[in-house]
Scaffold this motif. Structure first.
Motif, PDB file in Angstrom:
ATOM      1  N   VAL A 314       1.102 -15.909   1.358  1.00  0.00           N
ATOM      2  CA  VAL A 314      -0.202 -15.709   0.726  1.00  0.00           C
ATOM      3  C   VAL A 314      -1.309 -16.206   1.640  1.00  0.00           C
ATOM      4  O   VAL A 314      -2.307 -15.511   1.871  1.00  0.00           O
ATOM      5  CB  VAL A 314      -0.258 -16.419  -0.644  1.00  0.00           C
ATOM      6  CG1 VAL A 314      -1.697 -16.518  -1.136  1.00  0.00           C
ATOM      7  CG2 VAL A 314       0.576 -15.658  -1.670  1.00  0.00           C
ATOM      8  N   ILE A 315      -1.153 -17.419   2.184  1.00  0.00           N
ATOM      9  CA  ILE A 315      -2.176 -17.967   3.077  1.00  0.00           C
ATOM     10  C   ILE A 315      -2.271 -17.134   4.348  1.00  0.00           C
ATOM     11  O   ILE A 315      -3.359 -16.920   4.889  1.00  0.00           O
ATOM     12  CB  ILE A 315      -1.880 -19.445   3.403  1.00  0.00           C
ATOM     13  CG1 ILE A 315      -2.023 -20.295   2.145  1.00  0.00           C
ATOM     14  CG2 ILE A 315      -2.807 -19.965   4.495  1.00  0.00           C
ATOM     15  CD1 ILE A 315      -1.616 -21.747   2.328  1.00  0.00           C
ATOM     16  N   SER A 316      -1.129 -16.633   4.833  1.00  0.00           N
ATOM     17  CA  SER A 316      -1.131 -15.806   6.034  1.00  0.00           C
ATOM     18  C   SER A 316      -1.966 -14.541   5.841  1.00  0.00           C
ATOM     19  O   SER A 316      -2.740 -14.147   6.716  1.00  0.00           O
ATOM     20  CB  SER A 316       0.302 -15.430   6.418  1.00  0.00           C
ATOM     21  OG  SER A 316       0.318 -14.579   7.543  1.00  0.00           O
ATOM     22  N   VAL A 317      -1.831 -13.902   4.692  1.00  0.00           N
ATOM     23  CA  VAL A 317      -2.574 -12.664   4.431  1.00  0.00           C
ATOM     24  C   VAL A 317      -4.026 -12.954   4.084  1.00  0.00           C
ATOM     25  O   VAL A 317      -4.938 -12.305   4.603  1.00  0.00           O
ATOM     26  CB  VAL A 317      -1.902 -11.852   3.301  1.00  0.00           C
ATOM     27  CG1 VAL A 317      -2.766 -10.665   2.906  1.00  0.00           C
ATOM     28  CG2 VAL A 317      -0.528 -11.365   3.754  1.00  0.00           C
ATOM     29  N   ILE A 318      -4.270 -13.958   3.248  1.00  0.00           N
ATOM     30  CA  ILE A 318      -5.633 -14.211   2.800  1.00  0.00           C
ATOM     31  C   ILE A 318      -6.480 -14.825   3.911  1.00  0.00           C
ATOM     32  O   ILE A 318      -7.706 -14.708   3.908  1.00  0.00           O
ATOM     33  CB  ILE A 318      -5.622 -15.115   1.549  1.00  0.00           C
ATOM     34  CG1 ILE A 318      -6.829 -14.809   0.670  1.00  0.00           C
ATOM     35  CG2 ILE A 318      -5.598 -16.592   1.906  1.00  0.00           C
ATOM     36  CD1 ILE A 318      -6.746 -15.403  -0.712  1.00  0.00           C
ATOM     37  N   SER A 319      -5.823 -15.478   4.891  1.00  0.00           N
ATOM     38  CA  SER A 319      -6.547 -15.985   6.057  1.00  0.00           C
ATOM     39  C   SER A 319      -6.629 -14.937   7.154  1.00  0.00           C
ATOM     40  O   SER A 319      -7.207 -15.195   8.214  1.00  0.00           O
ATOM     41  CB  SER A 319      -5.850 -17.240   6.604  1.00  0.00           C
ATOM     42  OG  SER A 319      -4.579 -16.912   7.137  1.00  0.00           O
ATOM     43  N   THR A 320      -6.046 -13.777   6.907  1.00  0.00           N
ATOM     44  CA  THR A 320      -5.969 -12.638   7.845  1.00  0.00           C
ATOM     45  C   THR A 320      -5.228 -13.015   9.125  1.00  0.00           C
ATOM     46  O   THR A 320      -5.508 -12.471  10.187  1.00  0.00           O
ATOM     47  CB  THR A 320      -7.363 -12.064   8.188  1.00  0.00           C
ATOM     48  OG1 THR A 320      -8.095 -12.996   8.995  1.00  0.00           O
ATOM     49  CG2 THR A 320      -8.148 -11.737   6.936  1.00  0.00           C
ATOM     50  N   THR A 321      -4.248 -13.938   9.017  1.00  0.00           N
ATOM     51  CA  THR A 321      -3.454 -14.303  10.190  1.00  0.00           C
ATOM     52  C   THR A 321      -2.401 -13.241  10.479  1.00  0.00           C
ATOM     53  O   THR A 321      -2.313 -12.732  11.596  1.00  0.00           O
ATOM     54  CB  THR A 321      -2.771 -15.669   9.980  1.00  0.00           C
ATOM     55  OG1 THR A 321      -3.766 -16.632   9.654  1.00  0.00           O
ATOM     56  CG2 THR A 321      -2.046 -16.108  11.243  1.00  0.00           C
ATOM     57  N   GLY A 322      -1.589 -12.923   9.481  1.00  0.00           N
ATOM     58  CA  GLY A 322      -0.616 -11.849   9.660  1.00  0.00           C
ATOM     59  C   GLY A 322       0.780 -12.294  10.036  1.00  0.00           C
ATOM     60  O   GLY A 322       1.635 -11.451  10.317  1.00  0.00           O
ATOM     61  N   TYR A 323       1.052 -13.606  10.079  1.00  0.00           N
ATOM     62  CA  TYR A 323       2.431 -14.047  10.232  1.00  0.00           C
ATOM     63  C   TYR A 323       3.257 -13.561   9.031  1.00  0.00           C
ATOM     64  O   TYR A 323       2.711 -13.296   7.955  1.00  0.00           O
ATOM     65  CB  TYR A 323       2.524 -15.575  10.233  1.00  0.00           C
ATOM     66  CG  TYR A 323       2.059 -16.276  11.485  1.00  0.00           C
ATOM     67  CD1 TYR A 323       2.323 -15.775  12.752  1.00  0.00           C
ATOM     68  CD2 TYR A 323       1.384 -17.493  11.390  1.00  0.00           C
ATOM     69  CE1 TYR A 323       1.905 -16.453  13.886  1.00  0.00           C
ATOM     70  CE2 TYR A 323       0.975 -18.181  12.515  1.00  0.00           C
ATOM     71  CZ  TYR A 323       1.234 -17.657  13.763  1.00  0.00           C
ATOM     72  OH  TYR A 323       0.829 -18.333  14.869  1.00  0.00           O
ATOM     73  N   ALA A 324       4.567 -13.508   9.221  1.00  0.00           N
ATOM     74  CA  ALA A 324       5.463 -13.198   8.099  1.00  0.00           C
ATOM     75  C   ALA A 324       6.711 -14.060   8.215  1.00  0.00           C
ATOM     76  O   ALA A 324       7.278 -14.180   9.307  1.00  0.00           O
ATOM     77  CB  ALA A 324       5.828 -11.721   8.092  1.00  0.00           C
ATOM     78  N   SER A 325       7.105 -14.673   7.119  1.00  0.00           N
ATOM     79  CA  SER A 325       8.372 -15.417   7.087  1.00  0.00           C
ATOM     80  C   SER A 325       9.432 -14.635   6.336  1.00  0.00           C
ATOM     81  O   SER A 325      10.607 -14.998   6.350  1.00  0.00           O
ATOM     82  CB  SER A 325       8.168 -16.780   6.411  1.00  0.00           C
ATOM     83  OG  SER A 325       7.854 -16.613   5.035  1.00  0.00           O
ATOM     84  N   ASP A 326       9.013 -13.563   5.683  1.00  0.00           N
ATOM     85  CA  ASP A 326       9.919 -12.756   4.872  1.00  0.00           C
ATOM     86  C   ASP A 326       9.260 -11.396   4.673  1.00  0.00           C
ATOM     87  O   ASP A 326       8.035 -11.256   4.818  1.00  0.00           O
ATOM     88  CB  ASP A 326      10.159 -13.443   3.520  1.00  0.00           C
ATOM     89  CG  ASP A 326      11.355 -12.875   2.787  1.00  0.00           C
ATOM     90  OD1 ASP A 326      12.069 -12.035   3.381  1.00  0.00           O
ATOM     91  OD2 ASP A 326      11.575 -13.232   1.622  1.00  0.00           O
ATOM     92  N   ASP A 327      10.051 -10.390   4.369  1.00  0.00           N
ATOM     93  CA  ASP A 327       9.504  -9.073   4.061  1.00  0.00           C
ATOM     94  C   ASP A 327       9.075  -9.075   2.594  1.00  0.00           C
ATOM     95  O   ASP A 327       9.835  -8.749   1.699  1.00  0.00           O
ATOM     96  CB  ASP A 327      10.550  -7.986   4.313  1.00  0.00           C
ATOM     97  CG  ASP A 327       9.970  -6.584   4.123  1.00  0.00           C
ATOM     98  OD1 ASP A 327       8.771  -6.468   3.790  1.00  0.00           O
ATOM     99  OD2 ASP A 327      10.724  -5.610   4.311  1.00  0.00           O
ATOM    100  N   TYR A 328       7.801  -9.445   2.372  1.00  0.00           N
ATOM    101  CA  TYR A 328       7.336  -9.601   0.995  1.00  0.00           C
ATOM    102  C   TYR A 328       7.209  -8.281   0.258  1.00  0.00           C
ATOM    103  O   TYR A 328       7.023  -8.266  -0.958  1.00  0.00           O
ATOM    104  CB  TYR A 328       6.012 -10.377   0.951  1.00  0.00           C
ATOM    105  CG  TYR A 328       4.966  -9.925   1.939  1.00  0.00           C
ATOM    106  CD1 TYR A 328       4.257  -8.746   1.767  1.00  0.00           C
ATOM    107  CD2 TYR A 328       4.675 -10.704   3.059  1.00  0.00           C
ATOM    108  CE1 TYR A 328       3.304  -8.339   2.669  1.00  0.00           C
ATOM    109  CE2 TYR A 328       3.714 -10.300   3.965  1.00  0.00           C
ATOM    110  CZ  TYR A 328       3.033  -9.120   3.769  1.00  0.00           C
ATOM    111  OH  TYR A 328       2.077  -8.719   4.675  1.00  0.00           O
ATOM    112  N   THR A 329       7.312  -7.156   0.967  1.00  0.00           N
ATOM    113  CA  THR A 329       7.297  -5.871   0.261  1.00  0.00           C
ATOM    114  C   THR A 329       8.582  -5.654  -0.523  1.00  0.00           C
ATOM    115  O   THR A 329       8.663  -4.732  -1.342  1.00  0.00           O
ATOM    116  CB  THR A 329       7.099  -4.706   1.246  1.00  0.00           C
ATOM    117  OG1 THR A 329       8.181  -4.679   2.182  1.00  0.00           O
ATOM    118  CG2 THR A 329       5.779  -4.853   1.995  1.00  0.00           C
ATOM    119  N   GLN A 330       9.597  -6.505  -0.288  1.00  0.00           N
ATOM    120  CA  GLN A 330      10.852  -6.418  -1.026  1.00  0.00           C
ATOM    121  C   GLN A 330      10.869  -7.338  -2.240  1.00  0.00           C
ATOM    122  O   GLN A 330      11.885  -7.444  -2.916  1.00  0.00           O
ATOM    123  CB  GLN A 330      12.024  -6.765  -0.099  1.00  0.00           C
ATOM    124  CG  GLN A 330      12.130  -5.904   1.138  1.00  0.00           C
ATOM    125  CD  GLN A 330      12.304  -4.433   0.803  1.00  0.00           C
ATOM    126  OE1 GLN A 330      13.113  -4.085  -0.052  1.00  0.00           O
ATOM    127  NE2 GLN A 330      11.548  -3.577   1.469  1.00  0.00           N
TER     128      GLN A 330
END
Length: 488
Positions: A314-330
């Motif tokens: 959530v923080i990655s997306v809302i801060s517009t960083t774009g890291y991913a620790s998991d495929d949240y689309t799943q």
């Protein structure tokens, strides 16, 4: 007429010359690493650094500008030209060192880097030369400090997107306050460097190697999102402390750096006394808590593991960083919708985050609330206030104009992307992630588990334009294409 044009462009050439010289300086650290990695990579950085320096010196001799007395017209040109040139500078070593990359791919990677978007066309990062990984990290780190300076010192002066309400003396480009502006920006730079080094140390203590810690510190605080591994931050899932440190520094990168400076100078209530900071932090914390509770109830995972990954993504997306620790689309259809929505919610003004700055949503809520009150009491006089200040008409107009163009640009880019053959989800999410500078999109192609390498070249060029427009607050770029801008 020719003399007038030279007077207009001379300050622009002076700054662009400095940008080329800066590119030569940035190429030196990767060059030192490249010496031990092979002759081809070494030559790429040697030739690039030499070329950047020569071009910078030549442009500097052509400009012959010693003092900076710039108009708003010149500031628009300086801002757009500087970021465009930085993208070219970033692309040249990548293109020279990686024969498999087309110039389109190299330019896309560079533009994504200096705009701190984080979208990538590269795979095989784990085996990539460290010099190229460091170069990508440096591009995002410089892009992060660059956007802080622009959003604090330039955009308020240019009255872009309602930024005027956050103006400081650094936003006044007159000779009277130039010294104060330079001092203020110097403090911002020292703070940025200090937080980067702190992040580096925290990552190392949490179990990262030194090289990973250096690169990730630069791309975390800049809210850029470039990683040294194909799995992004998922590579470190067995060390949850790393994810928590990343969440912390992404969040810090989303807060106003000018308020950090004020706090360091004795204003103890500078951060938590600010309406934008309080609202942003409350929104993030409530969203993380509710999302974690829902996901814990509907999965067999323990709450701490769920909280770690929900907070991080959530923080990655809302801060517009774009890291991913998991495929949240799943995580389910609702998760896809939530992450799509929060793409449009950015950090605070004066931060390294992109997208719609949080204060614009707060102002919109104030205006909506007042409008609903006027529907019941049409003759009432209700002053619109934000953060203790009355919202002037020009600030409201600026925010409304920005919001309209923000939505219009995303819709237009999505339409153009669909004409290149991309499906609806890919077109829409790619347009959104480019303009908001988030990084990953949605779907199987450009989602958190994919990348942008399979997109047609035409789509990549379109997205490069979207990333630049979004990073420079949209109006800064659009205005230079209007007829009135070029009238004397």
């Amino acid at each position: 007429m020719k003399q007038d044009k030279m007077a207009l462009f001379r300050p622009v050439l002076t700054v662009v010359a400095f940008v080329w010289i800066l590119g030569a300086m940035l190429a030196l650290p990767p060059l030192l690493l490249a010496v031990n990695e092979g002759a081809h990579t070494t030559r790429s950085f040697v030739y690039a650094a030499a070329a950047f320096f020569i071009i910078g010196i030549w442009l500097r001799s052509r400009a012959r500008q010693q003092r900076f007395e710039v108009s708003s017209q010149q500031l628009y040109l300086i801002t757009v030209a500087s970021w465009s040139v930085l993208a070219v500078i970033g692309a040249i070593p990548l293109y020279a060192a990686m024969p498999q990359l087309s110039f389109c791919d190299a330019f896309f990677e560079s533009m994504s880097g200096i705009t701190t978007t984080g979208s990538t066309v590269l795979t095989g990062l784990d085996a990539m030369p460290h010099s190229l990984l460091l170069w990508r990290g440096l591009l995002q780190w410089v892009g992060g400090i660059g956007i802080i300076v622009i959003s604090i010192a330039i955009l308020p002066y240019l009255r872009v997107g309602g930024m005027r309400m956050f103006s400081t003396e650094s936003s006044d480009w007159s000779d009277k306050t130039l010294h104060h502006a330079q001092e203020f920006i110097q403090n911002i730079g020292l703070l940025y460097l200090g937080l980067t080094m702190l992040a580096m140390g925290c990552y190392w203590l949490a179990g990262m190697g030194w090289f990973d810690a250096i690169v990730h510190a630069m791309t975390t605080l800049s809210t850029g999102g470039y990683s040294t591994h194909d799995a992004s931050m998922g590579y470190f899932n067995d060390r949850p402390l790393i994810l928590w440190f990343a969440s912390l520094f992404m969040l810090l990168g989303s807060l106003p750096f000018s308020l950090f400076v004020a706090f360091m100078h004795g204003k103890k209530n500078a951060l938590l006394g600010d309406s934008q900071v309080r609202g942003f932090l409350a929104f993030v914390m409530i969203l993380i808590l509710l999302f974690s509770i829902e996901r814990t109830i509907n999965s067999d995972l323990d709450f701490f593991r769920v909280l770690t990954h929900v907070a991080f993504n959530v923080i990655s997306v809302i801060s517009t960083t774009g890291y991913a620790s998991d495929d949240y689309t799943q995580w389910g259809p609702y998760a896809v919708i939530i992450f799509f929505y929060i793409m449009f919610v950015g950090g605070c003004s004066g931060s390294t985050a992109g997208s719609m700055k949080f204060f614009r949503f707060q102002v919109a809520f104030i205006l909506l609330r007042n409008q609903l009150h006027l529907m019941r009491h049409p003759y009432a006089v209700i002053p619109s206030k934000y953060n203790g200040h009355v919202l002037s008409d020009d600030i409201v107009r600026s925010i409304v104009a920005f919001s309209f163009y923000f939505a219009f640009i995303i819709a237009a880019i999505a339409l153009f992307l669909s004409l290149t053959g991309l499906d609806f989800i890919t077109s829409l999410s790619a347009a959104a992630t480019a303009v908001t500078n988030v990084g990953p999109g949605l779907g199987d192609v450009i989602g958190p588990a994919g990348n942008f390498s399979t997109l047609p070249d035409a789509a990549k060029w379109i997205l490069c334009g979207g990333m630049l427009i979004g990073r420079l607050e949209i109006m800064t770029v659009i205005v230079i294409f209007t007829r009135t801008f070029w009238r004397t």
